[in-house]
Design a protein around this motif. Structure first.
Motif, PDB file in Angstrom:
ATOM      1  N   VAL A  71       0.840  -1.195   0.000  1.00 30.43           N
ATOM      2  CA  VAL A  71       0.000   0.000   0.000  1.00 30.43           C
ATOM      3  C   VAL A  71       0.881   1.254   0.000  1.00 30.43           C
ATOM      4  CG1 VAL A  71      -1.758   1.251   1.335  1.00 30.43           C
ATOM      5  CG2 VAL A  71      -1.837  -1.243   1.185  1.00 30.43           C
ATOM      6  N   ALA A  72       0.453   2.241  -0.754  1.00 35.12           N
ATOM      7  CA  ALA A  72       1.168   3.514  -0.814  1.00 35.12           C
ATOM      8  C   ALA A  72       1.200   4.154   0.574  1.00 35.12           C
ATOM      9  CB  ALA A  72       0.489   4.445  -1.816  1.00 35.12           C
ATOM     10  N   PRO A  73       2.299   4.863   0.886  1.00 33.44           N
ATOM     11  CA  PRO A  73       2.379   5.553   2.184  1.00 33.44           C
ATOM     12  C   PRO A  73       1.174   6.467   2.391  1.00 33.44           C
ATOM     13  CG  PRO A  73       4.493   5.643   1.038  1.00 33.44           C
ATOM     14  CD  PRO A  73       3.485   5.066   0.058  1.00 33.44           C
ATOM     15  N   GLN A 127      -0.687  -0.678  -4.348  1.00 33.56           N
ATOM     16  CA  GLN A 127       0.356  -0.630  -5.356  1.00 33.56           C
ATOM     17  C   GLN A 127       0.632  -1.994  -5.989  1.00 33.56           C
ATOM     18  OE1 GLN A 127       3.398   1.097  -2.803  1.00 33.56           O
ATOM     19  NE2 GLN A 127       3.185   3.048  -3.892  1.00 33.56           N
ATOM     20  N   HIS A 128       0.514  -3.051  -5.168  1.00 38.70           N
ATOM     21  CA  HIS A 128       0.877  -4.387  -5.656  1.00 38.70           C
ATOM     22  C   HIS A 128       0.127  -5.429  -4.834  1.00 38.70           C
ATOM     23  CE1 HIS A 128       3.428  -7.615  -7.193  1.00 38.70           C
ATOM     24  NE2 HIS A 128       3.607  -8.011  -5.954  1.00 38.70           N
ATOM     25  N   THR A 129      -0.295  -6.503  -5.479  1.00 37.56           N
ATOM     26  CA  THR A 129      -0.924  -7.627  -4.772  1.00 37.56           C
ATOM     27  C   THR A 129      -0.209  -8.918  -5.149  1.00 37.56           C
ATOM     28  OG1 THR A 129      -2.537  -8.137  -6.500  1.00 37.56           O
ATOM     29  CG2 THR A 129      -3.189  -6.501  -4.848  1.00 37.56           C
ATOM     30  N   HIS A 130      -0.268  -9.869  -4.257  1.00 41.07           N
ATOM     31  CA  HIS A 130       0.247 -11.215  -4.535  1.00 41.07           C
ATOM     32  C   HIS A 130      -0.716 -12.193  -3.868  1.00 41.07           C
ATOM     33  CE1 HIS A 130       3.165 -14.366  -5.379  1.00 41.07           C
ATOM     34  NE2 HIS A 130       2.810 -14.869  -4.207  1.00 41.07           N
ATOM     35  N   THR A 131      -1.307 -13.075  -4.660  1.00 42.20           N
ATOM     36  CA  THR A 131      -2.365 -13.959  -4.157  1.00 42.20           C
ATOM     37  C   THR A 131      -1.939 -15.417  -4.204  1.00 42.20           C
ATOM     38  OG1 THR A 131      -4.015 -12.394  -4.956  1.00 42.20           O
ATOM     39  CG2 THR A 131      -4.777 -14.624  -4.465  1.00 42.20           C
TER      40      THR A 131
END
Length: 151
Positions: A71-73, A127-131
């Motif tokens: 997640v973005a700051p 910003q990014h996901t990993h499932t």
């Protein structure tokens, strides 16, 4: 909390609707003792409520997945609020390590999971996901307190 309390909690977790008289028989105490112990455990916050536990048939039919989120700051609060609105989000935890949050998802089909992941990816601040899809559960201790050791 003593061994009787732990055993009582285990019985309630297995079936919270079990009559106090039957619980008393299983514990070897009086029904009034069971009622008083439950009231104390509720008052002390050990028991915070009663709910529904999904049956094996529904549990096995579900598509479950863990999704790590970067997640973005300064966007954490907004992301959490957006995820709270998704009924498929069963658990959300702030974590240390590679990701900021881990989300446990439950869907009915792979297609539903795919669409959900697309929606999650569009949430502002993610910003990014990993499932990782859960194939099977090998150990699950979330729903029961271990009964006291047999003397």
């Amino acid at each position: 909390m003593d061994d009787t309390d732990r055993h009582l909690l285990s019985l309630l977790q297995a079936n919270a609707r079990e009559p106090a008289a039957l619980l008393a028989r299983k514990l070897g105490v009086a029904r009034t003792t069971v009622v008083a112990r439950i009231a104390r455990l509720e008052r002390d916050g050990v028991i915070s409520g009663y709910g529904v536990r999904l049956g094996q048939r529904l549990e096995q039919a579900a598509v479950r997945a863990y999704c790590g989120l970067s997640v973005a700051p300064k966007m954490g609060s907004a992301v959490v609020r957006a995820l709270e609105r998704l009924p498929e989000v069963e658990e959300l935890s702030a974590v240390s390590g590679q990701f900021d949050y881990m989300v446990f998802l439950r869907c009915e089909t792979n297609e539903q999971l795919d669409a959900l992941l697309d929606r999650i990816g569009l949430i502002e601040g993610i910003q990014h996901t990993h499932t990782s899809v859960v194939l099977s559960r090998k150990v699950d201790r979330r729903t029961a307190v271990a009964p006291p050791p047999v003397a």
